[in-house]
Design a protein around this motif. Structure first.
Motif, PDB file in Angstrom:
ATOM      1  N   ALA A  35     -24.190   8.528   4.470  1.00 27.91           N
ATOM      2  CA  ALA A  35     -23.381   7.803   3.484  1.00 27.91           C
ATOM      3  C   ALA A  35     -22.027   7.428   4.077  1.00 27.91           C
ATOM      4  O   ALA A  35     -21.512   6.324   3.846  1.00 27.91           O
ATOM      5  N   ASN A  36     -21.448   8.337   4.859  1.00 29.24           N
ATOM      6  CA  ASN A  36     -20.160   8.049   5.501  1.00 29.24           C
ATOM      7  C   ASN A  36     -20.267   6.894   6.505  1.00 29.24           C
ATOM      8  O   ASN A  36     -19.316   6.135   6.696  1.00 29.24           O
ATOM      9  N   GLU A  37     -21.417   6.765   7.151  1.00 31.92           N
ATOM     10  CA  GLU A  37     -21.620   5.645   8.074  1.00 31.92           C
ATOM     11  C   GLU A  37     -21.580   4.316   7.319  1.00 31.92           C
ATOM     12  O   GLU A  37     -21.035   3.321   7.802  1.00 31.92           O
ATOM     13  N   ILE A  38     -22.162   4.312   6.124  1.00 33.92           N
ATOM     14  CA  ILE A  38     -22.177   3.101   5.295  1.00 33.92           C
ATOM     15  C   ILE A  38     -20.779   2.781   4.785  1.00 33.92           C
ATOM     16  O   ILE A  38     -20.303   1.637   4.888  1.00 33.92           O
ATOM     17  N   THR A  39     -20.104   3.790   4.241  1.00 33.20           N
ATOM     18  CA  THR A  39     -18.774   3.541   3.676  1.00 33.20           C
ATOM     19  C   THR A  39     -17.763   3.155   4.749  1.00 33.20           C
ATOM     20  O   THR A  39     -16.866   2.342   4.506  1.00 33.20           O
ATOM     21  N   SER A  40     -17.903   3.704   5.948  1.00 37.64           N
ATOM     22  CA  SER A  40     -16.988   3.347   7.042  1.00 37.64           C
ATOM     23  C   SER A  40     -17.129   1.887   7.435  1.00 37.64           C
ATOM     24  O   SER A  40     -16.130   1.182   7.645  1.00 37.64           O
ATOM     25  N   ALA A  41     -18.381   1.415   7.524  1.00 44.33           N
ATOM     26  CA  ALA A  41     -18.612   0.010   7.854  1.00 44.33           C
ATOM     27  C   ALA A  41     -18.075  -0.900   6.753  1.00 44.33           C
ATOM     28  O   ALA A  41     -17.490  -1.961   7.028  1.00 44.33           O
ATOM     29  N   ALA A  42     -18.244  -0.498   5.490  1.00 42.42           N
ATOM     30  CA  ALA A  42     -17.753  -1.301   4.375  1.00 42.42           C
ATOM     31  C   ALA A  42     -16.222  -1.371   4.366  1.00 42.42           C
ATOM     32  O   ALA A  42     -15.634  -2.432   4.086  1.00 42.42           O
ATOM     33  N   LYS A  43     -15.581  -0.252   4.682  1.00 35.76           N
ATOM     34  CA  LYS A  43     -14.114  -0.242   4.729  1.00 35.76           C
ATOM     35  C   LYS A  43     -13.602  -1.120   5.865  1.00 35.76           C
ATOM     36  O   LYS A  43     -12.606  -1.844   5.711  1.00 35.76           O
ATOM     37  N   GLN A  44     -14.271  -1.085   7.006  1.00 35.42           N
ATOM     38  CA  GLN A  44     -13.897  -1.970   8.109  1.00 35.42           C
ATOM     39  C   GLN A  44     -14.041  -3.429   7.694  1.00 35.42           C
ATOM     40  O   GLN A  44     -13.181  -4.264   7.998  1.00 35.42           O
ATOM     41  N   ALA A  45     -15.149  -3.733   7.003  1.00 37.93           N
ATOM     42  CA  ALA A  45     -15.398  -5.112   6.574  1.00 37.93           C
ATOM     43  C   ALA A  45     -14.257  -5.623   5.709  1.00 37.93           C
ATOM     44  O   ALA A  45     -13.751  -6.735   5.911  1.00 37.93           O
ATOM     45  N   LYS A  46     -13.832  -4.818   4.738  1.00 36.10           N
ATOM     46  CA  LYS A  46     -12.750  -5.251   3.854  1.00 36.10           C
ATOM     47  C   LYS A  46     -11.466  -5.508   4.620  1.00 36.10           C
ATOM     48  O   LYS A  46     -10.749  -6.491   4.349  1.00 36.10           O
ATOM     49  N   GLU A  47     -11.156  -4.644   5.593  1.00 35.09           N
ATOM     50  CA  GLU A  47      -9.927  -4.834   6.365  1.00 35.09           C
ATOM     51  C   GLU A  47      -9.997  -6.085   7.230  1.00 35.09           C
ATOM     52  O   GLU A  47      -9.006  -6.811   7.385  1.00 35.09           O
ATOM     53  N   TYR A  48     -11.173  -6.360   7.804  1.00 33.11           N
ATOM     54  CA  TYR A  48     -11.327  -7.604   8.570  1.00 33.11           C
ATOM     55  C   TYR A  48     -11.116  -8.820   7.670  1.00 33.11           C
ATOM     56  O   TYR A  48     -10.415  -9.775   8.044  1.00 33.11           O
ATOM     57  N   PHE A  49     -11.718  -8.802   6.500  1.00 32.59           N
ATOM     58  CA  PHE A  49     -11.557  -9.925   5.562  1.00 32.59           C
ATOM     59  C   PHE A  49     -10.105 -10.051   5.106  1.00 32.59           C
ATOM     60  O   PHE A  49      -9.575 -11.160   4.996  1.00 32.59           O
ATOM     61  N   ARG A  50      -9.460  -8.918   4.837  1.00 32.89           N
ATOM     62  CA  ARG A  50      -8.074  -8.948   4.397  1.00 32.89           C
ATOM     63  C   ARG A  50      -7.172  -9.543   5.476  1.00 32.89           C
ATOM     64  O   ARG A  50      -6.294 -10.366   5.198  1.00 32.89           O
ATOM     65  N   ASN A  51      -7.397  -9.132   6.711  1.00 32.25           N
ATOM     66  CA  ASN A  51      -6.596  -9.666   7.806  1.00 32.25           C
ATOM     67  C   ASN A  51      -6.913 -11.125   8.087  1.00 32.25           C
ATOM     68  O   ASN A  51      -6.028 -11.904   8.448  1.00 32.25           O
ATOM     69  N   ALA A  52      -8.179 -11.509   7.921  1.00 31.32           N
ATOM     70  CA  ALA A  52      -8.555 -12.913   8.120  1.00 31.32           C
ATOM     71  C   ALA A  52      -7.843 -13.805   7.112  1.00 31.32           C
ATOM     72  O   ALA A  52      -7.378 -14.906   7.446  1.00 31.32           O
ATOM     73  N   GLU A  53      -7.743 -13.335   5.871  1.00 30.08           N
ATOM     74  CA  GLU A  53      -7.097 -14.126   4.825  1.00 30.08           C
ATOM     75  C   GLU A  53      -5.644 -14.424   5.157  1.00 30.08           C
ATOM     76  O   GLU A  53      -5.116 -15.489   4.824  1.00 30.08           O
ATOM     77  N   ASN A  54      -4.995 -13.505   5.836  1.00 31.94           N
ATOM     78  CA  ASN A  54      -3.570 -13.665   6.163  1.00 31.94           C
ATOM     79  C   ASN A  54      -3.331 -14.211   7.566  1.00 31.94           C
ATOM     80  O   ASN A  54      -2.184 -14.379   7.978  1.00 31.94           O
ATOM     81  N   ALA A  55      -4.410 -14.474   8.298  1.00 33.27           N
ATOM     82  CA  ALA A  55      -4.283 -14.908   9.692  1.00 33.27           C
ATOM     83  C   ALA A  55      -4.199 -16.433   9.792  1.00 33.27           C
ATOM     84  O   ALA A  55      -4.638 -17.170   8.901  1.00 33.27           O
ATOM     85  N   ALA A  56      -3.666 -16.909  10.904  1.00 37.31           N
ATOM     86  CA  ALA A  56      -3.632 -18.345  11.185  1.00 37.31           C
ATOM     87  C   ALA A  56      -5.030 -18.824  11.564  1.00 37.31           C
ATOM     88  O   ALA A  56      -5.910 -18.031  11.940  1.00 37.31           O
ATOM     89  N   ASN A  57      -5.222 -20.147  11.479  1.00 34.30           N
ATOM     90  CA  ASN A  57      -6.526 -20.732  11.827  1.00 34.30           C
ATOM     91  C   ASN A  57      -6.952 -20.415  13.253  1.00 34.30           C
ATOM     92  O   ASN A  57      -8.139 -20.427  13.565  1.00 34.30           O
ATOM     93  N   THR A  58      -5.992 -20.134  14.114  1.00 34.50           N
ATOM     94  CA  THR A  58      -6.316 -19.876  15.521  1.00 34.50           C
ATOM     95  C   THR A  58      -7.226 -18.665  15.702  1.00 34.50           C
ATOM     96  O   THR A  58      -7.974 -18.586  16.674  1.00 34.50           O
TER      97      THR A  58
END
Length: 356
Positions: A35-58
């Motif tokens: 279960a921790n393997e699943i939740t860890s991947a999901a938490k990483q996914a959210k952080e990637y999406f959050r950072n993508a939203e605030n990142a430049a097009n580059t």
């Protein structure tokens, strides 16, 4: 990031909820470690999406792709009973094919060739994701709820597809596709039905369907034009052997809530892909272009001659950011619903056998 979407996806970050979902899906206990393997991947996914939203097009498409890959990883681990991270095949499961030659030469000419970029499926995360999700598509024929579902056959490894082939099959991009391509790869569905005895039937937009109706006729479908609509039908044997390529408009929904249904030109004669798979592949195209050809990527969105595909590419980036998380939710909900229905039927069967 859509707050409602990511609020539901918090379920993939909760050990207790993941344990409960897995139990409902497979009637077996999942270890806390898994279960921790699943939740860890999901938490990483959210952080990637959050950072993508605030990142430049580059760099935004690359961060989005890593977010999509992490969310796919969490989902396939949930849907892969008895296996954990160590069972996953290393690698993306997708490979670029001869991009250096396609993008060689004059920059403006190379930019015009971006639609010709190819990728090839291989062993790795994508192929594992496709297998564990069963190439599953949730179909909305009449409502925001799932009216029907299909699992397309698993495509073999080594399938090659162009960027353009995927872009031109996404209904949400139709308003910004190059004018000559509008409507040539998908047609809106007016009504549709299927029964084993009666086969498949659909009414589709005639003007849109005309450009690729031959591909369905070749598969054994009957097409009868009737004014603004064309009637498509086939028996259950033809349907089972050659399923239509279904697509929805998830961004531009009817009444703001119903993903409008379309029939698209088959990816290849024997290849059908779920919308999750198509969104994943589009994100891979965008991420790898950003990562390995930054000069071309920056030129594409900076107003350089040859940038005709930029509006479509930009919309594709918004599309994958929006729809992939939403379709993951839809997939999990549909799988849980199917498990509940199967449990109810089993209990009714037990009661029936006991009362005879």
């Amino acid at each position: 990031m859509n707050n409602k979407t990511w609020q539901y996806l918090l379920g993939l970050e909760s050990v207790d909820i993941v344990l409960d979902w897995h139990k409902k899906l497979y009637n077996r206990e999942l270890s806390t470690r898994r279960a921790n393997e699943i939740t860890s991947a999901a938490k990483q996914a959210k952080e990637y999406f959050r950072n993508a939203e605030n990142a430049a097009n580059t760099v935004r498409p690359l961060l989005t792709f890593y977010g999509i890959a992490s969310l796919a990883r969490a989902t396939l681990l949930l849907l892969k009973p008895g296996h954990g991270e160590e069972s996953l095949v290393r690698g993306h499961g997708l490979e670029t094919t001869d991009w250096s030659n396609t993008l060689s030469g004059d920059l403006s000419t190379a930019l015009k060739s971006i639609g010709n970029l190819k990728i090839r499926t291989s062993a790795g995360l994508f192929s594992d994701f496709l297998k564990q999700t069963e190439n599953h598509i949730c179909i909305h024929a009449r409502s925001s709820a799932v009216d029907w579902r299909l699992s397309y056959p698993q495509p073999p490894l080594g399938v090659e597809l162009t960027f353009e082939a995927l872009l031109f099959r996404v209904p949400d991009l139709w308003r910004i596709l190059p004018k000559s391509e509008i409507g040539s790869h998908f047609a809106s569905v007016n009504e549709m039905s299927y029964a084993d005895a009666d086969g498949f039937f659909a009414n589709v937009n005639s003007k849109q369907f005309e450009a690729f109706q031959a591909s369905y006729v070749d598969l054994g479908y009957e097409v009868t034009p009737n004014g603004d609509l064309s009637k498509i039908k086939c028996n259950s044997q033809v349907f089972d052997a050659a399923l239509p390529q279904f697509m929805h408009a998830y961004v531009n929904k009817m009444f703001g809530s119903i993903p409008s249904l379309h029939i698209a030109k088959p990816i290849q004669k024997d290849i059908r892909l779920s919308e999750l798979a198509i969104a994943y592949m589009l994100s891979y195209f965008l991420g790898m272009l950003t990562r390995y050809f930054p000069t071309h990527w920056v030129a594409l969105h900076s107003g350089t001659k040859g940038d005709v595909l930029w509006p479509t590419v930009s919309a594709a980036q918004s599309y994958v950011e929006t729809v992939f998380p939403e379709m993951i939710i839809e997939l999990i909900q549909d799988k849980l619903s199917g498990a509940r229905e199967a449990e109810v039927k089993e209990k009714k069967g037990e009661k029936g056998s006991g009362s005879d």
